[in-house]
Design a protein around this motif. Structure first.
Motif, mmCIF file in Angstrom:
data_model
loop_
_atom_site.group_PDB
_atom_site.id
_atom_site.type_symbol
_atom_site.label_atom_id
_atom_site.label_comp_id
_atom_site.label_asym_id
_atom_site.label_seq_id
_atom_site.Cartn_x
_atom_site.Cartn_y
_atom_site.Cartn_z
ATOM 1 N N ARG A 1 -17.715 28.566 30.788
ATOM 2 C CA ARG A 1 -17.540 29.994 30.496
ATOM 3 C C ARG A 1 -16.317 30.213 29.592
ATOM 4 O O ARG A 1 -16.353 31.028 28.671
ATOM 5 N N TYR B 1 -19.548 29.266 26.449
ATOM 6 C CA TYR B 1 -20.862 28.629 26.613
ATOM 7 C C TYR B 1 -21.215 27.685 25.460
ATOM 8 O O TYR B 1 -22.387 27.333 25.286
ATOM 9 N N LYS C 1 -26.528 32.417 26.884
ATOM 10 C CA LYS C 1 -25.498 32.562 27.918
ATOM 11 C C LYS C 1 -26.107 33.028 29.239
ATOM 12 O O LYS C 1 -25.728 32.540 30.313
ATOM 13 N N THR D 1 -26.135 30.958 32.716
ATOM 14 C CA THR D 1 -25.626 31.624 33.917
ATOM 15 C C THR D 1 -26.646 31.531 35.046
ATOM 16 O O THR D 1 -26.278 31.328 36.212
#
Length: 287
Positions: free
Chosen positions: A248, A252, A201, A205
């Motif tokens: 999101r 994910y 994740k 990001t």
């Protein structure tokens, strides 16, 4: 003007394969709108020749050869449409060849090592689309506007890569650079076994942050475009940025689920574009 039935075939191809892109650019006046349909259709054919060769009317090599001899190319609606495009707008063939060179990378480079490699790929397959669209959407683009168009295309490609991690993995491709995996301590074995953990994740990001930075650079000169063109570009950027929000929302899970922007969200983005605040919409996605 070219036969409307030929343009309609390009439009249908765009509508079928990219509802968001179609929704963004259908508001353009003619002939800008028709030109976008043609550009999208040819890029789609280039992409399909590599990703879905079994259903593609041409191989990538055949497309390149026919494009080399565009003046005499026949056998598909795309060729007269491209001849119309080049006779109607000051477009160079160079970004189309750049797009083809990017797709060729998919046949030889299937696992990326560095962000530099990935950025080159994004520039070729998507920054090139920004270069194609610029003479259609802008009347007098400066070098700064040209660079912004490339950044916007690259941003959208990063979003595609994030959304399509699972699909690309099934094709034997890993676009997430190995150096990023090492930075976030995410292993190749975890990638191959669909592991979605905290490190994964954080890694995605990080890629989203790159995309958001490129979106910001891509929209810097938006006020220099004709009003209708600016509206469509803002809308397209908003739709693509919302894909990251959908990722999101899905925690994910990009290996087994495809991030979809809801109709409700699309309406919100359309309203934001109508209100002239799409840049705020792009940057409001939670980090």
């Amino acid at each position: 003007m070219i036969d409307s039935n030929l343009i309609s075939a390009c439009e249908e191809l765009m509508k079928r394969h990219s509802a968001s892109f179609y929704a963004a650019f259908r508001f353009l006046p003619s002939p800008r709108k028709e030109a976008v349909f043609v550009i999208y259709a040819f890029c789609r054919m280039i992409d399909d020749s590599v990703d879905e060769p079994e259903s593609s009317p041409y191989t990538l090599s055949e497309l390149e050869t026919l494009f080399d001899h565009l003046e005499t190319a026949e056998g598909h609606f795309i060729w007269p449409c491209l001849r119309w495009l080049f006779s109607s707008f000051p477009i160079s063939k160079e970004p189309f060849y750049k797009q083809i060179s990017g797709q060729k990378m998919d046949t030889t480079l299937t696992n990326y090592e560095t962000m530099e490699e990935l950025e080159l790929y994004c520039e070729r397959v998507a920054g090139s689309v920004g270069e194609m669209l610029l003479p259609v959407l802008h009347d007098q683009p400066s070098s700064e506007v040209e660079l912004a168009g490339v950044y916007l295309g690259k941003a959208m490609q990063i979003v595609n890569i994030i959304r399509d991690v699972g699909e690309d993995q099934q094709r034997g491709r890993r676009y997430i650079p190995r150096e990023w995996m090492e930075q976030y301590h995410y292993t190749q074995e975890e990638f191959e076994t669909n592991v979605v953990n905290f490190r994964f994740k954080r890694m995605l990001t990080g890629l989203m942050n790159v995309a958001e930075d490129w979106f910001s650079k891509g929209l810097e000169n938006i006020d220099t475009y004709p009003e209708n063109s600016a509206f469509s570009i803002k809308l397209a950027a908003g739709y693509y940025a919302a894909i990251m929000e959908a990722v999101r929302h899905n925690e994910y899970q990009v290996y087994t689920s495809r991030a979809i922007v809801s109709d409700k969200k699309k309406k919100m983005i359309l309203l934001a574009a109508l209100q002239g605040s799409i840049q705020n919409e792009v940057h409001s996605i939670e980090a």
